[in-house]
Design an enzyme around this catalytic site. Structure first.
Site, PDB file in Angstrom:
ATOM      1  N   TRP A  52       0.893  -1.160   0.000  1.00  0.00           N
ATOM      2  CA  TRP A  52       0.000   0.000   0.000  1.00  0.00           C
ATOM      3  C   TRP A  52       0.929   1.207   0.000  1.00  0.00           C
ATOM      4  O   TRP A  52       1.607   1.476   0.990  1.00  0.00           O
ATOM      5  CB  TRP A  52      -0.885  -0.009   1.254  1.00  0.00           C
ATOM      6  CG  TRP A  52      -1.879   1.108   1.284  1.00  0.00           C
ATOM      7  CD1 TRP A  52      -3.129   1.112   0.716  1.00  0.00           C
ATOM      8  CD2 TRP A  52      -1.754   2.375   1.946  1.00  0.00           C
ATOM      9  NE1 TRP A  52      -3.751   2.309   0.966  1.00  0.00           N
ATOM     10  CE2 TRP A  52      -2.935   3.104   1.715  1.00  0.00           C
ATOM     11  CE3 TRP A  52      -0.744   2.976   2.692  1.00  0.00           C
ATOM     12  CZ2 TRP A  52      -3.144   4.384   2.209  1.00  0.00           C
ATOM     13  CZ3 TRP A  52      -0.953   4.258   3.190  1.00  0.00           C
ATOM     14  CH2 TRP A  52      -2.145   4.941   2.950  1.00  0.00           C
TER      15      TRP A  52
ATOM     16  N   ASN B 174       7.209  -3.050   5.997  1.00  0.00           N
ATOM     17  CA  ASN B 174       5.873  -2.525   6.288  1.00  0.00           C
ATOM     18  C   ASN B 174       6.060  -1.398   7.287  1.00  0.00           C
ATOM     19  O   ASN B 174       6.618  -1.610   8.357  1.00  0.00           O
ATOM     20  CB  ASN B 174       4.999  -3.642   6.879  1.00  0.00           C
ATOM     21  CG  ASN B 174       3.702  -3.104   7.482  1.00  0.00           C
ATOM     22  OD1 ASN B 174       3.216  -2.053   7.065  1.00  0.00           O
ATOM     23  ND2 ASN B 174       3.162  -3.820   8.445  1.00  0.00           N
ATOM     24  N   GLY B 175       5.573  -0.195   6.941  1.00  0.00           N
ATOM     25  CA  GLY B 175       5.686   0.936   7.864  1.00  0.00           C
ATOM     26  C   GLY B 175       6.174   2.170   7.140  1.00  0.00           C
ATOM     27  O   GLY B 175       6.102   2.251   5.904  1.00  0.00           O
TER      28      GLY B 175
ATOM     29  N   GLU C 170     -22.262   5.877   9.818  1.00  0.00           N
ATOM     30  CA  GLU C 170     -21.624   4.629   9.392  1.00  0.00           C
ATOM     31  C   GLU C 170     -22.108   4.225   7.994  1.00  0.00           C
ATOM     32  O   GLU C 170     -21.318   3.765   7.165  1.00  0.00           O
ATOM     33  CB  GLU C 170     -21.907   3.522  10.428  1.00  0.00           C
ATOM     34  CG  GLU C 170     -21.367   2.152  10.080  1.00  0.00           C
ATOM     35  CD  GLU C 170     -19.841   2.096   9.854  1.00  0.00           C
ATOM     36  OE1 GLU C 170     -19.132   3.083  10.124  1.00  0.00           O
ATOM     37  OE2 GLU C 170     -19.380   1.046   9.377  1.00  0.00           O
TER      38      GLU C 170
ATOM     39  N   LYS D 126     -19.582   3.657   4.785  1.00  0.00           N
ATOM     40  CA  LYS D 126     -19.556   2.407   4.001  1.00  0.00           C
ATOM     41  C   LYS D 126     -19.756   2.692   2.522  1.00  0.00           C
ATOM     42  O   LYS D 126     -19.044   2.192   1.670  1.00  0.00           O
ATOM     43  CB  LYS D 126     -20.697   1.529   4.471  1.00  0.00           C
ATOM     44  CG  LYS D 126     -20.617   0.281   5.235  1.00  0.00           C
ATOM     45  CD  LYS D 126     -19.421  -0.351   5.738  1.00  0.00           C
ATOM     46  CE  LYS D 126     -18.320   0.481   6.280  1.00  0.00           C
ATOM     47  NZ  LYS D 126     -17.711   0.030   7.477  1.00  0.00           N
TER      48      LYS D 126
ATOM     49  N   GLU E  33     -16.729   4.462   0.804  1.00  0.00           N
ATOM     50  CA  GLU E  33     -15.487   3.721   0.613  1.00  0.00           C
ATOM     51  C   GLU E  33     -15.578   2.611  -0.423  1.00  0.00           C
ATOM     52  O   GLU E  33     -14.587   2.326  -1.082  1.00  0.00           O
ATOM     53  CB  GLU E  33     -14.914   3.206   1.938  1.00  0.00           C
ATOM     54  CG  GLU E  33     -15.698   2.110   2.613  1.00  0.00           C
ATOM     55  CD  GLU E  33     -14.979   1.605   3.856  1.00  0.00           C
ATOM     56  OE1 GLU E  33     -15.677   1.302   4.829  1.00  0.00           O
ATOM     57  OE2 GLU E  33     -13.740   1.511   3.859  1.00  0.00           O
TER      58      GLU E  33
ATOM     59  N   HIS F 113     -30.971  23.591   8.656  1.00  0.00           N
ATOM     60  CA  HIS F 113     -29.966  24.583   9.052  1.00  0.00           C
ATOM     61  C   HIS F 113     -28.869  24.733   8.005  1.00  0.00           C
ATOM     62  O   HIS F 113     -27.781  25.207   8.312  1.00  0.00           O
ATOM     63  CB  HIS F 113     -29.365  24.210  10.412  1.00  0.00           C
ATOM     64  CG  HIS F 113     -30.385  24.240  11.509  1.00  0.00           C
ATOM     65  ND1 HIS F 113     -30.982  25.406  11.942  1.00  0.00           N
ATOM     66  CD2 HIS F 113     -30.949  23.249  12.232  1.00  0.00           C
ATOM     67  CE1 HIS F 113     -31.858  25.122  12.897  1.00  0.00           C
ATOM     68  NE2 HIS F 113     -31.861  23.821  13.079  1.00  0.00           N
TER      69      HIS F 113
ATOM     70  N   LYS G 115      -6.838  -2.383   4.723  1.00  0.00           N
ATOM     71  CA  LYS G 115      -7.590  -2.768   5.915  1.00  0.00           C
ATOM     72  C   LYS G 115      -6.936  -2.303   7.196  1.00  0.00           C
ATOM     73  O   LYS G 115      -7.595  -1.867   8.124  1.00  0.00           O
ATOM     74  CB  LYS G 115      -7.719  -4.288   5.912  1.00  0.00           C
ATOM     75  CG  LYS G 115      -8.487  -4.856   7.085  1.00  0.00           C
ATOM     76  CD  LYS G 115      -9.959  -4.719   6.849  1.00  0.00           C
ATOM     77  CE  LYS G 115     -10.801  -5.326   7.952  1.00  0.00           C
ATOM     78  NZ  LYS G 115     -12.155  -4.727   7.921  1.00  0.00           N
TER      79      LYS G 115
END
Ligand code: F6R
Length: 593
Positions: free
Chosen positions: A73, A97-98, A466, A470, A473, A489, A588
């Site tokens: 990623w 990773n990081g 929520e 969903k 994404e 308003h 994830k």
């Protein structure tokens, strides 16, 4: 973010690496690569932008019993063949990773020494650094790297001088070594090797490991030997999505997830007493989380305030960690994280500990990093959640808030009522899944919409937030969630004949109010969908679609109402030709800031 695997033993390393990377693909999927010793001391390194399946076809026939792999990623440098891992310099080939926060200064120091860089990644700087300091002692070079590198990293490394070893290092990113019979597995998550062994060594921060087919030797950051503790892994066997997708499969696992979570909580008297102890000795409650976990905290606040009449503050962990929160040794911070690896939530927990607060962690992953900082861990038993969008874990997080409320409340009558509702949850959620086809039809009708609004009041507002997360994404449709009373308003200005408004109406005392807001939407030509257990709402608003939930009480109803919202997001994604399991730009497990 990013998945690491490694294998050494009697099997063909490439086969395990590909299989493990497929399992870990939820951690990142913009590129993938592997490096394997060919048995004659040479390292074959193959890497590709794209999914692991592309790497799979490119590596057919790669022989050798020792290797490492990576699914990426991107943080630094676009997804491309060259930026994919592994990265090589001299004798070292590694996967990371990081994030290396000081990679710019490391690169410029090494460049001044004449070292060349081929990629835009931070990770390559580690390989070049190791090559620069290496004098034949890998552990010494890795100790130097631990001192030099700032940020978070889990590394798996091959060194040409040791073709029968994989070296590993961990700091703030997860890394676990599975111990098999004359074979060892390296992974970011034990799910990658759970079908081969349930014995594992979970590396701690600043530890270095030398992995061979015979096991692991551990060293501290100064290169001194440490004792090895082998633990039993807690993850159940990774079940492939044999039907439509992981997201769909995981929505259908909700009834079991809530059943197992409640059973585990109520069967453990020690845990219940611990909950009472920790909450009764504190006088302030703060809940933190990110994304869906944050949305679960919003529901948790409502549950605590309704059942216990205790005020609760909810904070985004990414905000909480950088403010100076008003907490002290009379505060309990409840941190919610499905993965237990979210960098912002872990940082929030560490901050809370530094200020003397007690920390209760709600997580789905028993050995995850966040549990190490917890005074108490409450385990959601949702089972492995692989799709990027959190679904079953969200319900189990809310359920644990309800369970905790039952042990803290002294109103025996309402406790008995809530417990009864909890018992009925598996059935209730199962019944709700029957809305599947109706939701699919809705998605077919509305999949071309450019904007979708979710509204609700009280608990339903938390659900609206929520529902909107969903949808955004997995379908890439612009969406917002509003408290229904807020439309007039300002937001009402967005409503015209192109608008779709989905109202969640599970709270009886404010049901009519939300229906009124829907009239205001309809008066401006907007389309309206209602999700509710109240049949009467059908008469109150002549809506474009009506999703009737099975009946349930106010506190439990949100858990049923979220299911059609999750299915809606799923089907919108499918209808728009998107893979809901791998939405663009996301991963994830968000182990970086
Ligand atoms: C949304 C989603 C994310 C996560 C968030 C926190 O569907 O999955 O918003 O909820 O990244 O992740 P955890 O719960 O692992 O800390």
């Amino acid at each position: 973010m990013c998945g690491i695997v490694g294998y050494i033993g009697k099997r063909r390393a490439r086969d395990y690496i590909i299989q493990g990377l497929k399992i870990l693909e939820y951690r990142g999927y913009d590129s993938a690569g592997l490096a394997v010793f060919d048995g004659c001391g040479k390292i074959n390194c193959i890497k590709r932008a794209g999914y692991v399946s592309q790497l799979e076809s490119a590596t057919i026939g790669t022989e050798g019993n020792c290797g490492i792999g990576h699914t990426r990623w991107a943080t630094h440098g676009a997804p491309s063949d060259v930026n994919s891992h592994p990265h090589t310099c001299g004798k070292f080939t590694l996967v990371h990773n990081g994030i290396i926060e000081n990679f710019v200064s490391i690169k410029s120091q090494l460049a001044n020494k004449g070292k060349r860089f081929l990629t835009q990644t931070d990770s390559e700087a580690i390989a070049v650094f190791l090559d620069d300091v290496y004098d034949g002692d890998v552990i010494k070079a890795l100790s130097a790297a631990l001192k030099k590198l700032k940020g978070s990293f889990a590394l798996a490394i091959l060194c040409k001088d040791f073709p029968d070893k994989i070296f590993v290092v961990k700091k703030q990113s997860p890394l676990v070594v599975g111990i098999g019979d004359a074979e060892c597995f390296v992974a970011s998550d034990c799910m990658a090797f759970s079908q081969y062994t349930d014995k594992a060594v979970y590396l701690k921060d600043n530890e270095i490991g030398e992995v061979s087919s015979q096991g692991i030797k551990l060293f501290d950051g100064n290169g001194n030997r440490k004792a090895v503790k082998i633990e039993k892994t807690a993850t159940e066997y990774f079940a492939p999505a044999d039907c439509k997708s992981f997201m769909y499969k995981e929505i259908y696992e909700i009834p079991k997830a809530v059943q197992y979570t409640a059973e585990e909580f109520f069967a453990n008297d020690e845990k219940k007493l611990g909950v009472v102890d920790i909450f009764s000795k504190n006088d302030k409650v703060v809940m933190i989380g990110c994304g869906t976990a944050y949305n679960a905290c919003l529901v948790g606040k409502n549950i605590f305030e309704t059942v216990l009449r205790v005020p609760v503050e909810v904070e985004l962990a990414s905000e909480f960690r950088y403010k100076n929160p008003i907490i002290d040794d009379k505060t309990v911070v409840v941190a919610v994280s499905q993965s237990g690896e979210t960098a912002d939530t872990i940082a929030g927990v560490r901050l809370a500990k530094s200020k003397g607060a007690d920390v209760v962690v709600i997580t789905n992953v028993a050995h995850s990093s966040i549990t190490r900082y917890a005074d108490m861990v409450l385990h959601t038993k949702a089972g492995a959640e692989v799709a990027v969008a959190a679904t079953k874990s969200y319900l189990t997080q809310i359920l644990l808030f309800l369970c905790v409320a039952t042990v803290l409340s002294d109103d025996l009558k309402s406790v008995a009522a809530i417990k009864k509702e909890i018992e009925s949850l598996p059935q209730l959620t199962q019944k709700t899944l029957a809305l599947d086809e109706q939701v699919h039809k809705l998605a077919k009708e509305f999949c071309k919409k450019q904007s979708v609004f979710f509204i609700g009041r009280g608990l339903d507002y938390a659900l609206a937030l929520e529902g909107t997360l969903k949808l955004k994404e997995v379908s890439y449709i612009h969406s917002e969630g509003f408290a229904s009373g807020e439309l007039k308003h300002g937001t009402l200005a967005l409503i015209d004949k192109n608008a779709l408004v989905i109202a969640v109406v599970t709270q009886r005392h404010v049901a009519e109010k939300t229906c009124n807001a829907l009239h205001e939407v309809q008066a401006r030509g907007g389309k309206v969908v209602i999700i509710t257990p109240f049949e009467k709402a059908k008469n109150d608003v002549e809506c474009d679609a009506f999703l009737q939930l099975p009946s349930s009480s106010g506190l439990i109803a949100p858990m049923s109402a979220i299911i059609p919202l999750q299915l809606f997001a799923y089907y919108m994604s499918i209808e728009r030709g998107i893979n809901p399991d791998k939405p663009r730009n996301l991963a994830k497990s968000v182990t970086v800031e």
